[in-house]
Design a protein around this motif. Structure first.
Motif, mmCIF file in Angstrom:
data_model
loop_
_atom_site.group_PDB
_atom_site.id
_atom_site.type_symbol
_atom_site.label_atom_id
_atom_site.label_comp_id
_atom_site.label_asym_id
_atom_site.label_seq_id
_atom_site.Cartn_x
_atom_site.Cartn_y
_atom_site.Cartn_z
ATOM 1 N N SER A 107 1.085 0.003 -10.465
ATOM 2 C CA SER A 107 0.738 -1.116 -9.601
ATOM 3 C C SER A 107 -0.764 -1.370 -9.687
ATOM 4 O O SER A 107 -1.513 -0.557 -10.242
ATOM 5 C CB SER A 107 1.125 -0.788 -8.162
ATOM 6 O OG SER A 107 0.309 0.271 -7.702
ATOM 7 N N ASP A 108 -1.212 -2.487 -9.135
ATOM 8 C CA ASP A 108 -2.655 -2.748 -9.134
ATOM 9 C C ASP A 108 -3.381 -1.698 -8.291
ATOM 10 O O ASP A 108 -4.493 -1.284 -8.601
ATOM 11 C CB ASP A 108 -2.957 -4.167 -8.655
ATOM 12 C CG ASP A 108 -2.315 -4.481 -7.325
ATOM 13 O OD1 ASP A 108 -1.529 -3.630 -6.839
ATOM 14 O OD2 ASP A 108 -2.579 -5.569 -6.771
ATOM 15 N N SER A 112 -6.210 0.860 -9.567
ATOM 16 C CA SER A 112 -7.536 0.976 -8.961
ATOM 17 C C SER A 112 -7.885 2.426 -8.662
ATOM 18 O O SER A 112 -9.044 2.824 -8.695
ATOM 19 C CB SER A 112 -7.594 0.137 -7.674
ATOM 20 O OG SER A 112 -6.806 0.743 -6.662
ATOM 21 N N TYR A 135 2.791 -3.962 -15.369
ATOM 22 C CA TYR A 135 3.422 -3.718 -14.086
ATOM 23 C C TYR A 135 4.918 -3.914 -14.229
ATOM 24 O O TYR A 135 5.374 -4.796 -14.946
ATOM 25 C CB TYR A 135 2.885 -4.659 -13.010
ATOM 26 C CG TYR A 135 3.607 -4.464 -11.698
ATOM 27 C CD1 TYR A 135 3.318 -3.351 -10.912
ATOM 28 C CD2 TYR A 135 4.606 -5.333 -11.293
ATOM 29 C CE1 TYR A 135 4.006 -3.130 -9.740
ATOM 30 C CE2 TYR A 135 5.294 -5.123 -10.120
ATOM 31 C CZ TYR A 135 4.989 -4.016 -9.342
ATOM 32 O OH TYR A 135 5.672 -3.789 -8.184
#
Length: 247
Positions: A107-108, A112, A135
């Motif tokens: 996922s983003d 991160s 994703y």
DNA sequence: CCGCGATCAGTATCTCGACT
DNA sequence: AGTCGAGATACTGATCGCGG
């Protein structure tokens, strides 16, 4: 000598073709998966039929229906191909010299957290390695890892198939924020612990991890602090602990 | 009638033996 | 060892025809 007794006489790529056909149950989609043309896939299937002495698939409206013989081959074939992939991946892997492209799904949020330290490691120890980040849904990630389309998936997983290796990278904490002027007690059994507060962005989907974790609280009051399962869990390099997951 | 696997014809590539 | 040519094999686009 029957051809199956002489590996030198067999195009082992046919095993990859058979795996794609068993996975897709559809000749055109199996061709696109590899990728090759539909006629080439049809010819490959014809050679497989000749080699194995079985029709392997019957034509139906929606694609191809495997014969019992083809179904019997599915699991052992998948294991054999997985062993070949492990053999080729592990035999000569040297991070500093490798030019491999690793396909990762996350996922983003996962990106991160995990990517900055990972990229620092790669720049330092494996400058020739590239990453392809994509994703997918969690089921898509598991399917991608299982069939070799993905090298690694990073997400919050429940049950996974036994043949997929997994490891806990880190445990996540959550912070509850409320307006101090409202006098709302921010405790596990406070108003936020009871319905109708719902964290899941898509209620039709299975409950989000936060909702699943809150479920016992909503019915049984405060719970003891959560302990990570098993031995001390490894943390992702120097990844900082994060605040609440955004919706 | 439509979707999709099978087949056809032409072309590219590979393999292998013969030759230099 | 390198080159050449014939045959085998696999590819592609176009088309056929089966099954639901």
């Amino acid at each position: 000598m029957h051809p199956t007794n002489n590996l030198r006489a067999i195009d082992l790529n046919l095993l990859v073709v058979l795996d794609a056909l068993l996975h897709e149950r559809h000749l055109t989609r199996a061709a696109a998966r590899l990728p090759m043309s539909q006629p080439a896939m049809s010819h490959a299937l014809a050679r497989l039929r000749l080699l194995l002495g079985d029709p392997l698939f019957h034509r139906t409206r929606g694609g191809l229906r495997p014969t019992p013989h083809a179904l019997a081959l599915e699991a052992p074939l998948r294991e054999v191909l997985a062993q070949v992939r492990r053999l080729l991946a592990g035999a000569v892997f040297e991070p500093a010299a490798s030019r491999r492209v690793f396909r990762l799904a996350m996922s983003d949020y996962g990106a991160s957290v995990a990517l900055p330290p990972l990229m620092r490691c790669l720049r330092r120890d494996a400058p020739g390695i590239d990453l392809e980040i994509s994703y997918a849904s969690r089921s898509g990630m598991i399917a991608g890892v299982a069939d070799g389309q993905l090298d690694l998936a990073l997400a919050v997983f429940g049950e996974t198939p036994a043949d997929i290796r997994r490891a806990v990278l880190f445990h996540e904490g959550f912070v509850c924020a409320a307006d101090a002027g409202q006098g709302v007690p921010v405790t596990p059994d406070g108003p936020l612990a009871r319905p109708p507060a719902l964290v899941a962005a898509r209620p039709a989907q299975p409950p989000a991890e936060v909702d699943a974790a809150r479920a016992p609280l909503a019915h049984a009051g405060p719970a003891p602090p959560r302990r990570p399962p098993g031995p001390a869990a490894p943390r992702a390099h120097d990844a900082p602990r994060r605040g609440p997951r955004r919706p």
